[in-house]
Scaffold this motif. Structure first.
Motif, PDB file in Angstrom:
ATOM      1  N   ARG A 313       0.811  -1.212   0.000  1.00  0.00           N
ATOM      2  CA  ARG A 313       0.000   0.000   0.000  1.00  0.00           C
ATOM      3  C   ARG A 313       0.848   1.269   0.000  1.00  0.00           C
ATOM      4  O   ARG A 313       0.533   2.267   0.675  1.00  0.00           O
ATOM      5  N   LEU A 314       1.916   1.289  -0.772  1.00  0.00           N
ATOM      6  CA  LEU A 314       2.741   2.496  -0.891  1.00  0.00           C
ATOM      7  C   LEU A 314       1.983   3.560  -1.674  1.00  0.00           C
ATOM      8  O   LEU A 314       1.570   3.317  -2.809  1.00  0.00           O
ATOM      9  N   ARG A 315       1.838   4.744  -1.075  1.00  0.00           N
ATOM     10  CA  ARG A 315       1.096   5.819  -1.722  1.00  0.00           C
ATOM     11  C   ARG A 315       1.487   7.150  -1.088  1.00  0.00           C
ATOM     12  O   ARG A 315       2.026   7.178   0.026  1.00  0.00           O
ATOM     13  N   PRO A 316       1.212   8.282  -1.775  1.00  0.00           N
ATOM     14  CA  PRO A 316       1.544   9.593  -1.203  1.00  0.00           C
ATOM     15  C   PRO A 316       0.782   9.845   0.096  1.00  0.00           C
ATOM     16  O   PRO A 316      -0.334   9.381   0.286  1.00  0.00           O
ATOM     17  N   CYS A 317       1.427  10.587   0.997  1.00  0.00           N
ATOM     18  CA  CYS A 317       0.820  10.941   2.276  1.00  0.00           C
ATOM     19  C   CYS A 317       0.471  12.427   2.263  1.00  0.00           C
ATOM     20  O   CYS A 317       1.303  13.264   1.899  1.00  0.00           O
ATOM     21  N   GLY A 318      -0.741  12.765   2.684  1.00  0.00           N
ATOM     22  CA  GLY A 318      -1.175  14.156   2.681  1.00  0.00           C
ATOM     23  C   GLY A 318      -0.522  15.016   3.745  1.00  0.00           C
ATOM     24  O   GLY A 318      -0.568  16.248   3.651  1.00  0.00           O
ATOM     25  N   LEU A 319       0.098  14.400   4.765  1.00  0.00           N
ATOM     26  CA  LEU A 319       0.770  15.151   5.819  1.00  0.00           C
ATOM     27  C   LEU A 319       2.286  15.120   5.675  1.00  0.00           C
ATOM     28  O   LEU A 319       2.948  16.148   5.810  1.00  0.00           O
ATOM     29  N   LEU A 320       2.834  13.931   5.427  1.00  0.00           N
ATOM     30  CA  LEU A 320       4.277  13.801   5.232  1.00  0.00           C
ATOM     31  C   LEU A 320       4.526  13.539   3.743  1.00  0.00           C
ATOM     32  O   LEU A 320       3.921  14.185   2.900  1.00  0.00           O
ATOM     33  N   ASP A 321       5.417  12.618   3.378  1.00  0.00           N
ATOM     34  CA  ASP A 321       5.700  12.367   1.958  1.00  0.00           C
ATOM     35  C   ASP A 321       5.024  11.099   1.446  1.00  0.00           C
ATOM     36  O   ASP A 321       4.309  11.125   0.450  1.00  0.00           O
ATOM     37  N   TRP A 322       5.303   9.971   2.142  1.00  0.00           N
ATOM     38  CA  TRP A 322       4.798   8.677   1.677  1.00  0.00           C
ATOM     39  C   TRP A 322       4.234   7.891   2.856  1.00  0.00           C
ATOM     40  O   TRP A 322       4.672   8.067   4.000  1.00  0.00           O
ATOM     41  N   LYS A 323       3.279   7.001   2.568  1.00  0.00           N
ATOM     42  CA  LYS A 323       2.741   6.120   3.590  1.00  0.00           C
ATOM     43  C   LYS A 323       2.635   4.706   3.027  1.00  0.00           C
ATOM     44  O   LYS A 323       2.442   4.509   1.819  1.00  0.00           O
ATOM     45  N   PHE A 324       2.750   3.720   3.919  1.00  0.00           N
ATOM     46  CA  PHE A 324       2.720   2.316   3.505  1.00  0.00           C
ATOM     47  C   PHE A 324       2.413   1.454   4.719  1.00  0.00           C
ATOM     48  O   PHE A 324       2.373   1.934   5.863  1.00  0.00           O
ATOM     49  N   THR A 325       2.207   0.156   4.476  1.00  0.00           N
ATOM     50  CA  THR A 325       1.914  -0.813   5.528  1.00  0.00           C
ATOM     51  C   THR A 325       3.060  -1.815   5.636  1.00  0.00           C
ATOM     52  O   THR A 325       3.617  -2.239   4.622  1.00  0.00           O
ATOM     53  N   VAL A 326       3.414  -2.184   6.860  1.00  0.00           N
ATOM     54  CA  VAL A 326       4.500  -3.134   7.135  1.00  0.00           C
ATOM     55  C   VAL A 326       3.940  -4.305   7.938  1.00  0.00           C
ATOM     56  O   VAL A 326       3.128  -4.108   8.844  1.00  0.00           O
ATOM     57  N   LEU A 327       4.376  -5.512   7.610  1.00  0.00           N
ATOM     58  CA  LEU A 327       3.996  -6.705   8.366  1.00  0.00           C
ATOM     59  C   LEU A 327       5.229  -7.549   8.649  1.00  0.00           C
ATOM     60  O   LEU A 327       6.059  -7.769   7.759  1.00  0.00           O
ATOM     61  N   SER A 328       5.331  -8.043   9.881  1.00  0.00           N
ATOM     62  CA  SER A 328       6.407  -8.991  10.217  1.00  0.00           C
ATOM     63  C   SER A 328       5.892  -9.981  11.255  1.00  0.00           C
ATOM     64  O   SER A 328       4.978  -9.680  12.023  1.00  0.00           O
ATOM     65  N   HIS A 329       6.496 -11.168  11.275  1.00  0.00           N
ATOM     66  CA  HIS A 329       6.119 -12.210  12.236  1.00  0.00           C
ATOM     67  C   HIS A 329       6.769 -11.867  13.568  1.00  0.00           C
ATOM     68  O   HIS A 329       7.987 -11.877  13.692  1.00  0.00           O
ATOM     69  N   ASN A 330       5.961 -11.601  14.572  1.00  0.00           N
ATOM     70  CA  ASN A 330       6.491 -11.046  15.814  1.00  0.00           C
ATOM     71  C   ASN A 330       7.259 -12.033  16.681  1.00  0.00           C
ATOM     72  O   ASN A 330       8.169 -11.629  17.420  1.00  0.00           O
ATOM     73  N   THR A 331       6.963 -13.330  16.625  1.00  0.00           N
ATOM     74  CA  THR A 331       7.727 -14.262  17.467  1.00  0.00           C
ATOM     75  C   THR A 331       8.876 -14.931  16.722  1.00  0.00           C
ATOM     76  O   THR A 331       9.712 -15.588  17.352  1.00  0.00           O
ATOM     77  N   ILE A 332       8.936 -14.772  15.393  1.00  0.00           N
ATOM     78  CA  ILE A 332      10.080 -15.292  14.624  1.00  0.00           C
ATOM     79  C   ILE A 332      11.010 -14.134  14.282  1.00  0.00           C
ATOM     80  O   ILE A 332      12.047 -13.948  14.906  1.00  0.00           O
ATOM     81  N   ARG A 333      10.637 -13.298  13.324  1.00  0.00           N
ATOM     82  CA  ARG A 333      11.480 -12.157  12.977  1.00  0.00           C
ATOM     83  C   ARG A 333      11.630 -11.199  14.161  1.00  0.00           C
ATOM     84  O   ARG A 333      12.673 -10.568  14.348  1.00  0.00           O
ATOM     85  N   GLY A 334      10.569 -11.078  14.952  1.00  0.00           N
ATOM     86  CA  GLY A 334      10.591 -10.115  16.037  1.00  0.00           C
ATOM     87  C   GLY A 334      11.097 -10.641  17.360  1.00  0.00           C
ATOM     88  O   GLY A 334      11.113  -9.899  18.341  1.00  0.00           O
ATOM     89  N   ALA A 335      11.521 -11.895  17.426  1.00  0.00           N
ATOM     90  CA  ALA A 335      11.953 -12.445  18.723  1.00  0.00           C
ATOM     91  C   ALA A 335      13.017 -13.523  18.511  1.00  0.00           C
ATOM     92  O   ALA A 335      14.182 -13.223  18.300  1.00  0.00           O
ATOM     93  N   ALA A 336      12.620 -14.805  18.557  1.00  0.00           N
ATOM     94  CA  ALA A 336      13.606 -15.891  18.539  1.00  0.00           C
ATOM     95  C   ALA A 336      14.455 -15.890  17.269  1.00  0.00           C
ATOM     96  O   ALA A 336      15.678 -16.046  17.326  1.00  0.00           O
ATOM     97  N   GLY A 337      13.810 -15.745  16.113  1.00  0.00           N
ATOM     98  CA  GLY A 337      14.560 -15.746  14.860  1.00  0.00           C
ATOM     99  C   GLY A 337      15.557 -14.613  14.786  1.00  0.00           C
ATOM    100  O   GLY A 337      16.666 -14.762  14.240  1.00  0.00           O
ATOM    101  N   ALA A 338      15.189 -13.450  15.335  1.00  0.00           N
ATOM    102  CA  ALA A 338      16.095 -12.304  15.331  1.00  0.00           C
ATOM    103  C   ALA A 338      17.341 -12.590  16.152  1.00  0.00           C
ATOM    104  O   ALA A 338      18.466 -12.258  15.745  1.00  0.00           O
ATOM    105  N   ALA A 339      17.169 -13.213  17.326  1.00  0.00           N
ATOM    106  CA  ALA A 339      18.320 -13.531  18.170  1.00  0.00           C
ATOM    107  C   ALA A 339      19.217 -14.575  17.514  1.00  0.00           C
ATOM    108  O   ALA A 339      20.448 -14.481  17.573  1.00  0.00           O
ATOM    109  N   ILE A 340      18.605 -15.570  16.872  1.00  0.00           N
ATOM    110  CA  ILE A 340      19.410 -16.596  16.200  1.00  0.00           C
ATOM    111  C   ILE A 340      20.208 -15.987  15.056  1.00  0.00           C
ATOM    112  O   ILE A 340      21.388 -16.304  14.861  1.00  0.00           O
ATOM    113  N   LEU A 341      19.587 -15.097  14.291  1.00  0.00           N
ATOM    114  CA  LEU A 341      20.312 -14.430  13.210  1.00  0.00           C
ATOM    115  C   LEU A 341      21.462 -13.599  13.770  1.00  0.00           C
ATOM    116  O   LEU A 341      22.551 -13.551  13.174  1.00  0.00           O
ATOM    117  N   ASN A 342      21.263 -12.948  14.910  1.00  0.00           N
ATOM    118  CA  ASN A 342      22.365 -12.224  15.542  1.00  0.00           C
ATOM    119  C   ASN A 342      23.512 -13.175  15.898  1.00  0.00           C
ATOM    120  O   ASN A 342      24.688 -12.846  15.701  1.00  0.00           O
TER     121      ASN A 342
END
Length: 362
Positions: A313-342
């Motif tokens: 959903r990348l599109r122009p923002c009426g207040l700033l420049d651009w707006k979009f939506t982000v999704l990530s898996h919170n217990t893999i990318r955001g937790a255990a998987g992140a630590a393992i990658l580190n």
């Protein structure tokens, strides 16, 4: 890798501890050799001590392992920590002082000036802070942290834009999955058919961690990104996957406004770990979903084996420049998987060798 590193998991019975077990059980570089939890679990077989909540079966080998007390004596020299912050404040320094490399998912030391807060694709150079730690100098041990589950997806999506265009302002509103609250998490009568517009300390963590992660390592410290940021954090009735609505004002590195095509190119061409062959690293850290109604947690959270970040959903923002939506898996990318990658990054940089060598000498 011919010989695997023996690792331990602190907080092994919790939800993030269970994710560690799932992701590490067949890992090519690491082998689970030690599990620790609270006193009420110590001495029990893991299968008896833990209420296994993942959709993957508990491996028999792990189920039959005896849970140890949370003390450094007898523990491996590489520790993955999945502890509540208050407990982590007490235990993690004890393990670092005992010569362990503590790769933590806890928030307890994320903003400590000498403890690196790291996403390998974003700020691997911040790992130089390890050498500033007193534990490193005295015993060879040290601590490394990964960010909050709400910050990590956002920062991976922002990094290629900050590199090419600069970022001056960030506004984000999150819709965070209930698994981010651990188990049992939010009571069903509080979350079903509802949105809870408050997660304790989450907004403060997200703002501070995002600017630190996007900052520069200068001399012996990290200088945070000088952008302005505001975060609104909400808990929603989704099992896994944090969704975030983002608006940004870009900097002036180009000398003109960035186009949609240039932003899409920045995401598509962002492959900072290419060639390093880290097992947990997604082939494409940021994937763009062109459909009008994507990303969605149910459909997109497992991209890159749960380690990819999906934007849409990348599109122009009426207040700033651009707006979009982000999704990530919170217990893999955001937790255990992140630590393992580190930890994988630490292996590739040779930062685990002195720790294991010191253990052998003892």
């Amino acid at each position: 890798m011919r010989n695997k590193y023996s690792i331990g998991i602190l907080g092994a019975t919790g939800m993030v501890g269970q994710r560690f077990i799932q992701l590490l059980e067949n890992h090519p570089w690491f082998e689970i050799a030690w599990l620790a939890a609270s006193d009420r679990s110590s001495g029990k077989k893991y299968g008896e001590a833990a209420k296994w909540r993942l959709e993957f079966p508990l491996p028999d080998r792990i189920a039959n392992m005896t849970v140890s007390s949370a003390e450094p004596v007898g523990a491996p020299k590489i520790i993955f920590a999945a502890l509540d912050s208050d407990i982590a404040k007490e235990l993690e320094p004890k393990f670092a002082a005992a010569g362990c490399a503590v790769v933590s998912n806890s928030s307890a030391f994320r903003m400590h000036p000498e403890v690196p807060l790291v996403i390998p694709e974003v700020n691997a150079e911040h790992l130089h802070l390890i050498e500033e730690q007193s534990w490193r100098k005295e015993s060879g041990g040290y601590m490394v942290t990964n960010p909050n589950c709400s910050a990590i997806g956002l920062v991976v999506a922002l990094k290629p834009l900050e590199e090419r265009f600069g970022i001056e302002q960030i506004f984000v509103s999150t819709m965070q999955a209930i698994s981010g609250a651990g188990y049992p998490g939010v009571p069903s009568m509080d979350i079903l058919g509802n949105v809870v517009p408050y997660i304790k300390s989450e907004e403060e963590k997200m703002e501070a961690e995002t600017l630190r992660l996007l900052g520069r390592f200068e001399g012996h410290q990290v200088k945070p990104l000088s952008a302005r940021m505001s975060a609104h954090c909400n808990r929603v009735a989704v099992e896994d996957g944090h969704t975030e609505c983002v608006s940004i004002k870009l900097g002036k590195k180009l000398g003109r406004a960035a186009t949609k095509e240039e932003i899409l190119a920045a995401w598509a061409e962002f492959k900072p770990l290419a060639g390093q062959q880290l097992p947990m690293a997604p082939e494409q850290p940021v994937e763009f979903a062109p459909q009008d109604d994507r990303p969605q947690p149910r459909l997109d959270r497992n991209r890159g084996r749960g380690m990819g970040v999906t934007v849409g959903r990348l599109r122009p923002c009426g207040l700033l420049d651009w707006k979009f939506t982000v999704l990530s898996h919170n217990t893999i990318r955001g937790a255990a998987g992140a630590a393992i990658l580190n930890a994988e990054l630490l292996v590739s940089l040779g930062k685990l060798e002195p720790v294991t060598a010191a253990a052998t000498r003892r």
